[in-house]
Each structure stands twice: as structure tokens, then as C-alpha cells.
Enzyme design. Sequence first.
Site, PDB file in Angstrom:
ATOM      1  CG  MET A  30      -1.883  -1.215   1.176  1.00 56.46           C
ATOM      2  SD  MET A  30      -3.427  -0.975   2.055  1.00 56.46           S
ATOM      3  CE  MET A  30      -2.848  -0.663   3.701  1.00 56.46           C
ATOM      4  CE1 TYR A  32       5.374   8.471   3.774  1.00 55.74           C
ATOM      5  CE2 TYR A  32       5.703   7.119   5.719  1.00 55.74           C
ATOM      6  CZ  TYR A  32       5.819   8.322   5.073  1.00 55.74           C
ATOM      7  OH  TYR A  32       6.387   9.391   5.722  1.00 55.74           O
ATOM      8  CG  HIS A  34       8.618   0.097   6.220  1.00 56.58           C
ATOM      9  ND1 HIS A  34       8.877  -1.256   6.231  1.00 56.58           N
ATOM     10  CD2 HIS A  34       7.273   0.218   6.407  1.00 56.58           C
ATOM     11  CE1 HIS A  34       7.756  -1.913   6.441  1.00 56.58           C
ATOM     12  NE2 HIS A  34       6.754  -1.047   6.535  1.00 56.58           N
ATOM     13  CG  HIS A  37       7.045  -1.959   2.128  1.00 60.00           C
ATOM     14  ND1 HIS A  37       6.927  -0.853   2.912  1.00 60.00           N
ATOM     15  CD2 HIS A  37       5.818  -2.547   2.123  1.00 60.00           C
ATOM     16  CE1 HIS A  37       5.689  -0.755   3.369  1.00 60.00           C
ATOM     17  NE2 HIS A  37       4.990  -1.769   2.905  1.00 60.00           N
ATOM     18  CG  ASP A 150       0.404  -7.403   7.892  1.00 52.91           C
ATOM     19  OD1 ASP A 150      -0.354  -6.783   8.649  1.00 52.91           O
ATOM     20  OD2 ASP A 150       1.331  -6.849   7.269  1.00 52.91           O
TER      21      ASP A 150
HETATM   22  O1  PAF Z   1      -0.213  -5.808   3.547  1.00 51.66           O
HETATM   23  C1  PAF Z   1      -0.601  -4.894   2.796  1.00 51.66           C
HETATM   24  O2  PAF Z   1       0.091  -3.908   2.538  1.00 51.66           O
HETATM   25  C2  PAF Z   1      -1.999  -4.995   2.187  1.00 51.66           C
HETATM   26  O3  PAF Z   1      -2.881  -5.591   3.077  1.00 51.66           O
HETATM   27  C3  PAF Z   1      -2.011  -5.694   0.819  1.00 51.66           C
HETATM   28  C4  PAF Z   1      -1.561  -7.141   0.936  1.00 51.66           C
HETATM   29  C5  PAF Z   1      -1.105  -4.963  -0.149  1.00 51.66           C
HETATM   30  C6  PAF Z   1      -3.431  -5.705   0.252  1.00 51.66           C
HETATM   31  O4  PAF Z   1      -3.929  -4.425   0.107  1.00 51.66           O
END
Ligand code: PAF
Length: 284
Positions: A30, A32, A34, A37, A150
Site C-alpha cells: 500500500m 510508503y 520502509h 517492503h 501480518d
Molecule cells: O499488507 C498490505 O500492505 C496490504 O494488506 C495488501 C496485501 C497490499 C493488500 O492491500
Amino acid sequence: MLRIASPAAMQELGLVWRREGLTVGLVPTMGYWHEGHLSLMRWAREHCDVLVASIFVNPTQFGPGEDLENYPSDLERDSELAREAGVDALFTPVRDDMYAPDHGTWVTVPELTTNLCGRSRPIHFRGVATVVCKLFNLVQPTFAVFGEKDWQQLAVIRKMTRELDIPVRIEGRPIMREADGLAMSSRNVYLTPEERAVAPHIRRGLLLLEDLVRSGQTDADALRAAVGKYYEAHIPMGRLDYLELVDPATIETVERVRDDVLAAVALRLGKARLIDNIHVAFER
Ligand code: PAF
């Protein structure tokens, strides 16, 4: 690096890559970004021919009163980081192109989504599963990479992919942390200096729980009470959303630790709702 906004153009390209037999890695985000990612992208870069990253703040996974409109964003900076990470195509669709006004088809994974985040965010995982399914159809990746912060999301995506026979391999990667142990998150930007100073105790509470488990405490209530007390003492302004011990695969609450367990926490600190977890595994 290609920058693609149109879902139709993305799908056309994805289908070409698939026909050519290329290995396509997808990192859905999504934005932004860091280091968390970027670590997913670096891992994916080493395992694919074509690396796609997507940035889409998916409105359907936010409930009323959540931070959809304030979600941090810096597309230009992310774009530069994408280039440096060796991303071949950055997919940045807009809301209206992803969801028609009469959108009404949803992917739900009921069994895994009644506990933890699903309890306080009842529509969250329906939105996640739906958008991830759409991203898979648009990008046509060989594999997709998600972070273990997550954990529940990862479990939902694995089950959805398996049960809907989606030909995408799901890769989970470890949580990336700041030097003081705070799990990296785009939402850490919401923390005031005072909140940021106590936030690493979220992780320390989980480490305390692991120590207690390894020294023989198996009663989930006692473990929760000990960590709850630790949080009250060290994060007095925090509001605990949940602190649960669950089966890492089914996400069902366990009353007694008999096998590998996931301790998961969500805590509100000022404007931020922060999540973290620890997977306590036993040698067999
Ligand atoms: O983990 C996330 O950033 C979001 O939940 C995802 C997997 C990109 C779905 O919008």
C-alpha cells in the site's frame, strides 16, 4: 522501470510474460515503503526474471473511522526506491479503475478471520482477499511475497490461493525491525516521540512471553496476564486491542501451549494501531 496505472495494460503485460515462460515476482503493497517492503523486493529480485511491485491503498480493507484517508503516501519517493531495488514494473492503479461503483463480488475466508484482527476489523480480510485476488489476476505472477508481520493476512492469502486453485506461489518473509526491536510499519509515522520511545516494549512483551513458555509456563491466561502487566507498566498510554496465543495455522485461540504457537498483539498507541507477533516453535 515501467510505471503502469491501467489494470488492463498491467494484465496484458502479465499475460505476455506468462506466455513467454518468465518467472514473475509480485510484491503487493500500500506504499510508503520502509526497509520491510524493500527486504521483500530484494528477496523477490533474486528469485524472478520480472519483478512487479504494486502500490494501492485498498479502500475495501478499511472500516469506517479507520485511517484510509490519512494513510501515508509518497509515490515519488517509493518510485525512486523501486528503481533502486530493481523493480521492473511499478503498478499503481487508482481506486475507480480497481472498483466500479457497483462492485459486488467478494472473496471471503471465514474460518481464519474471526479471531485477532478480524475481531476488531470485521471487513478487513474480505477487502484484503478480494484485492489480492484481483492483483493476482492482473499481474499473473508466478509467486507473490508478503511479510510475516501480518501473519493472519498471510494465512488468509495462502488458504484463498490454495482453495481457489490460483496458480501463484505464496512466499512469507520475516518481520523487519528497527534497531530497538519495533516492527517496521508505515503506520509508525503516526507515533509522537513519546509514543515512539515506548513502542519497542511491544516486542519486549512478546519476548518475555517466549521466555516464560520456554521455561515451562503453558497456561495461556497466565502468559497473557504476565505480558498484559508488562505492557501496563511500560506502555501506560497504550490500549490493548488483543493479545492472543493462537495456533499458527488455524489462527484459533489456544488455552494451553502444547505445540508451536503464535503470540499476536495489536495495541493502539495514539493514532497508530500497531501489530506484532512471535512464533514460538519447538524442536521435534
Ligand atoms: O499488507 C498490505 O500492505 C496490504 O494488506 C495488501 C496485501 C497490499 C493488500 O492491500
